[in-house]
Structures are given as structure tokens and as C-alpha cells.
Design an enzyme around this catalytic site. Structure first.
Site, PDB file in Angstrom:
ATOM      1  N   SER A 161       0.825  -1.212   0.000  1.00 50.46           N
ATOM      2  CA  SER A 161       0.000   0.000   0.000  1.00 50.46           C
ATOM      3  C   SER A 161       0.856   1.258   0.000  1.00 50.46           C
ATOM      4  O   SER A 161       1.793   1.381   0.790  1.00 50.46           O
ATOM      5  CB  SER A 161      -0.913   0.002   1.234  1.00 50.46           C
ATOM      6  OG  SER A 161      -1.806  -1.084   1.211  1.00 50.46           O
ATOM      7  N   GLU A 244      -0.774  -3.699  14.586  1.00 50.70           N
ATOM      8  CA  GLU A 244      -1.639  -3.606  13.420  1.00 50.70           C
ATOM      9  C   GLU A 244      -3.042  -4.107  13.728  1.00 50.70           C
ATOM     10  O   GLU A 244      -4.037  -3.474  13.381  1.00 50.70           O
ATOM     11  CB  GLU A 244      -1.032  -4.422  12.268  1.00 50.70           C
ATOM     12  CG  GLU A 244      -1.803  -4.369  10.976  1.00 50.70           C
ATOM     13  CD  GLU A 244      -1.117  -5.112   9.853  1.00 50.70           C
ATOM     14  OE1 GLU A 244      -1.367  -4.760   8.685  1.00 50.70           O
ATOM     15  OE2 GLU A 244      -0.345  -6.048  10.114  1.00 50.70           O
ATOM     16  N   ASN A 379      -8.979 -13.334   7.495  1.00 53.22           N
ATOM     17  CA  ASN A 379      -9.890 -13.705   8.579  1.00 53.22           C
ATOM     18  C   ASN A 379      -9.890 -15.205   8.841  1.00 53.22           C
ATOM     19  O   ASN A 379     -10.176 -15.650   9.957  1.00 53.22           O
ATOM     20  CB  ASN A 379     -11.301 -13.203   8.266  1.00 53.22           C
ATOM     21  CG  ASN A 379     -11.442 -11.722   8.560  1.00 53.22           C
ATOM     22  OD1 ASN A 379     -10.452 -11.022   8.786  1.00 53.22           O
ATOM     23  ND2 ASN A 379     -12.662 -11.222   8.553  1.00 53.22           N
ATOM     24  N   GLU A 380      -9.560 -16.000   7.825  1.00 52.73           N
ATOM     25  CA  GLU A 380      -9.432 -17.438   8.047  1.00 52.73           C
ATOM     26  C   GLU A 380      -8.289 -17.729   9.022  1.00 52.73           C
ATOM     27  O   GLU A 380      -8.406 -18.580   9.913  1.00 52.73           O
ATOM     28  CB  GLU A 380      -9.202 -18.158   6.720  1.00 52.73           C
ATOM     29  CG  GLU A 380     -10.414 -18.199   5.792  1.00 52.73           C
ATOM     30  CD  GLU A 380     -10.689 -16.876   5.093  1.00 52.73           C
ATOM     31  OE1 GLU A 380     -11.769 -16.725   4.518  1.00 52.73           O
ATOM     32  OE2 GLU A 380      -9.801 -15.987   5.111  1.00 52.73           O
TER      33      GLU A 380
END
Length: 394
Positions: A161, A244, A379-380
Site C-alpha cells: 500500500s 496492526e 480472517n481465516e
């Protein structure tokens, strides 16, 4: 319910609220509230304002340019500014590499890099993910080989990013390929103006350019840019990831988006319908539950505990709730969402009066919000962490 804020916290919240109302530029606020993409100048203008106030790195120790904010003050600052429509305070320098440097870096590294972060003069990006190493970060293959007083770096980072805006990148690199993967990784600071560095843009699903692939072709990095010990980078990476994920609940942003959703639905007469009211109320209930979960963890942190799997809970629920709010807002727009045109949205971002552009901004935001369930550890992966450490499964 009483959140138990101290009088100092209550006073600080009002101070942040007043400062944001008086100093957040209206044009930037309008872009954020309508979901339209921000440019580098938008982020930097707001961060310059915070830097001049001394608030860009408020939770840092005073000796490094911070304000020694408590965890509660840091939470209040993030919630109030984002709810008011301030841009996301880009975390790469302030929240990520800065704490790594002042915790594990040498005095020379602190003197070189920390002042530029708190003054908002040096822009950082994060070099973690690679084409074959995303959530399984230990599989990274970017190599750094020692050659005299420098390292020679080869490989690439992806989904980086704001790399096209950045001056420096902090990167995980492999310095020993012959040991267990986590034990052969180092944490390195790399000047993006170094010969051999190239940045290739990646446009994401909403049409904006904020992602990149960064290539390293025999890039020479001074050995003094190594953080801590060689092959100990996994320790520093885990420290950073804790920062984070604690930030990922985004309560203020979710409240702002939910308020916009409720207003949009009401303006279209949809809240007269029981099914629409129930859906909005369910989202509000989910957000309230997340807020109280966050406050419980904050209370533990204030007592000296370090967040463990709880940070994964915040990341998991925060990303899915924001995603659900964005999705339902597009449903409420109905046919007006079909006018989405990334090229027009990017070309006309300075026209806040255009209703079509505001609607397109909402669609753009909805598309962008597919990403938070992937970045920072998918998310897994977060579910696996919760299952292992909270439920003791597997």
C-alpha cells in the site's frame, strides 16, 4: 452502560472533538464521508495538521516526539477523528515501523528515522507480503545476502500500500535459507530511491491506485539498516502485527458509516419497512457488541496485559462489520449504485456537490472494503488463531 472513562479521558475526548471540528479541512472531510478516493496531498495535509499539534504520534514516548498517551487516549483519538470524517492516519510510519525502531533499533537508527516520522516529512510503506507468501508470511523468499558492509537484496513484495508515495520501506527479508523459515528472517529498512528498486502499480477492484508490487534487483542496503539482530526479524514482525491488529476494529469509522447508512435509508423512506429497520438495527447491535469487546480489551491493556488472541477477535469482527455496513448501504442505493464509474470518480473528486459522485463514492468504498478481511492476516487465519488459543482446538 458505563464505560468507566476517567474525567481526564472525558476531557481529552472533548479536546480531540473540538480540535477535529476546527481543523479538519472541509473538502477532505467531504471526500472521506462520501467514500471517494483520497490523494497523497489529502493525507499529508491532515497529517501535517496533526504533526503541528504534536498529535501525529501521540502514543509514542515523549522523548521520541510523542505525548505519552495512555491506550485509552489513543483509542479516543482514533475513534473521534475517524468518526468526524478525518482520513485514516496512515499507520506505516507512526504505528508500525516507528515503535519497532524505538523499541529494537540502535540510537543511530532512532536519530535518523524517528524525527521524520513525527514531523510527517518521511513517508513509509510496509514490505511483508510476496506473490507466494501472504497470510503464510514465513514462506517469504526475498533474499538479503551479506556483502561486506551491506546486504544485496533481490526479490519482490506485493500488495504494498502507498509504495508509489513512499520514501522508505521496512521489509522482511530472508537472510538464512537453511534454517526453520521463521528463524531465517531479518527486518530491514530500505531507501526506495536506491538503485535497483522499481514500483509497479496495481489497481484494485474499485479502480483506485493504492496497491503496488515492489521489485528489488541487486539493491545494496547498508548493514546499519538492519533492525536488531540478523535472523531475528520474526520477533519484530510479530511485535508489529500486534499493533496492526489492535487498530483494526475501527469503531469510529464504523459508527460514521452506520450513521450515513441510517440517513440514506431514512431519506429513501426505507426505515418505514420493518425488514429494513431490523437489518439496520442488527448492524447497530453488532457494532455495539464490538465496541464493548474493544473496551474490555482496552481495560485489560490499561492494567498492563498484552493483547493476545483478543486482537484477532477485533480484526475479525471489525472487518466483517464494516464490510456488512458498506454492503447494505449499496443495497439501499439500489439502481443509483449502477452509475459507478471509477474513471469519473477519480477525475471529479473535487466536486462534492454532485449526488452521483457521492453515490459512486459509496460503491467505491463498498468494493474497497472487500480487502480488510484479507490484509493483516486473512480472517481465516484469525479464526485459526482464536480456535487454537481461545478454544484450545487443534
Amino acid at each position: 452502560m458505563d464505560a468507566g472513562w476517567s474525567q481526564d479521558d472525558i476531557d481529552f475526548r472533548q479536546q480531540v472533538r473540538d480540535f477535529t471540528a476546527q481543523n479538519l479541512p472541509v473538502d477532505i472531510r467531504d471526500k472521506v464521508i462520501s467514500g471517494r478516493p483520497l490523494q497523497r496531498a489529502d493525507h499529508m495535509r491532515w497529517q501535517d495538521i496533526l504533526a503541528q499539534k504534536g498529535w501525529i504520534a501521540g502514543f509514542w514516548p515523549q522523548k521520541y516526539g510523542g505525548c505519552d498517551w495512555t491506550p485509552a487516549q489513543s483509542y479516543i483519538f482514533q475513534e473521534e477523528t475517524t468518526r468526524a470524517g478525518a482520513p485514516w492516519l496512515l499507520p506505516f510510519g507512526v504505528n508500525y515501523v516507528g515503535p519497532v525502531i524505538y523499541t529494537y533499533g540502535t540510537e543511530a537508527q532512532k536519530a535518523q528515522h524517528l524525527p521524520g516520522i513525527v514531523s510527517n516529512e518521511v513517508f513509509w510503506c510496509q514490505g511483508y507480503s510476496e506473490p507466494n507468501a501472504g497470510s503464510d508470511l514465513a514462506r517469504l523468499s526475498t533474499r538479503a545476502e551479506r556483502d561486506g558492509d551491506s546486504y544485496v537484496v533481490n526479490g519482490s513484495k506485493i500488495w504494498t500500500s502507498m509504495a508509489h508515495w513512499a520514501d522508505w520501506i521496512f521489509a522482511l527479508v530472508r537472510t538464512d535459507p537453511d534454517v526453520k523459515p521463521q528463524r531465517g528472517i531479518s527486518f530491514m529498512l530500505i531507501d526506495l530511491n536506491s538503485p535497483g528498486v522499481s514500483v509497479r502499480p496495481i489497481r484494485s477492484i474499485e479502480g483506485a491506485h493504492h496497491l503496488n508490487q515492489v521489485f528489488f534487483d541487486n539493491v545494496r542496503v547498508p548493514a546499519e539498516n538492519l533492525i536488531g539482530q540478523e535472523n531475528k526479524g520474526w520477533t519484530y514482525a510479530k511485535f508489529l502485527l500486534g499493533h496492526e491488529r489492535v487498530l483494526s476494529a475501527e469503531i469510529g469509522k464504523a459508527k460514521r458509516m452506520l450513521e450515513r447508512l441510517r440517513g440514506t435509508a431514512e431519506a429513501r423512506g426505507l426505515l418505514d419497512d420493518a425488514s429494513h429497520r431490523q437489518r439496520v438495527n442488527t448492524l447497530e447491535t453488532d457494532l455495539l457488541a464490538l465496541e464493548w469487546t474493544t473496551l474490555r480489551m482496552l481495560d485489560a491493556v490499561m492494567d498492563g496485559s498484552a493483547p493476545g488472541f483478543e486482537a484477532s477477535v477485533l480484526k475479525l469482527r471489525g472487518s466483517t462489520i464494516v464490510q456488512a455496513i458498506a454492503e447494505y448501504t449499496v443495497d439501499v442505493l439500489g439502481p443509483d449504485a449502477l452509475a459507478f464509474d471509477p474513471a469519473r470518480l477519480e477525475a471529479e473528486t473535487n466536486d462534492p456537490a454532485a449526488e452521483a459522485l457521492r453515490n459512486m463514492g459509496i460503491v467505491s468504498e463498498f468494493l474497497f472494503q472487500r480487502a480488510p478481511t484479507i490484509w493483516g492476516g486473512s480472517n481465516e487465519i484469525q479464526r485459526n488463531i482464536i480456535a487454537k488459543h481461545a478454544l484450545e482446538l487443534g
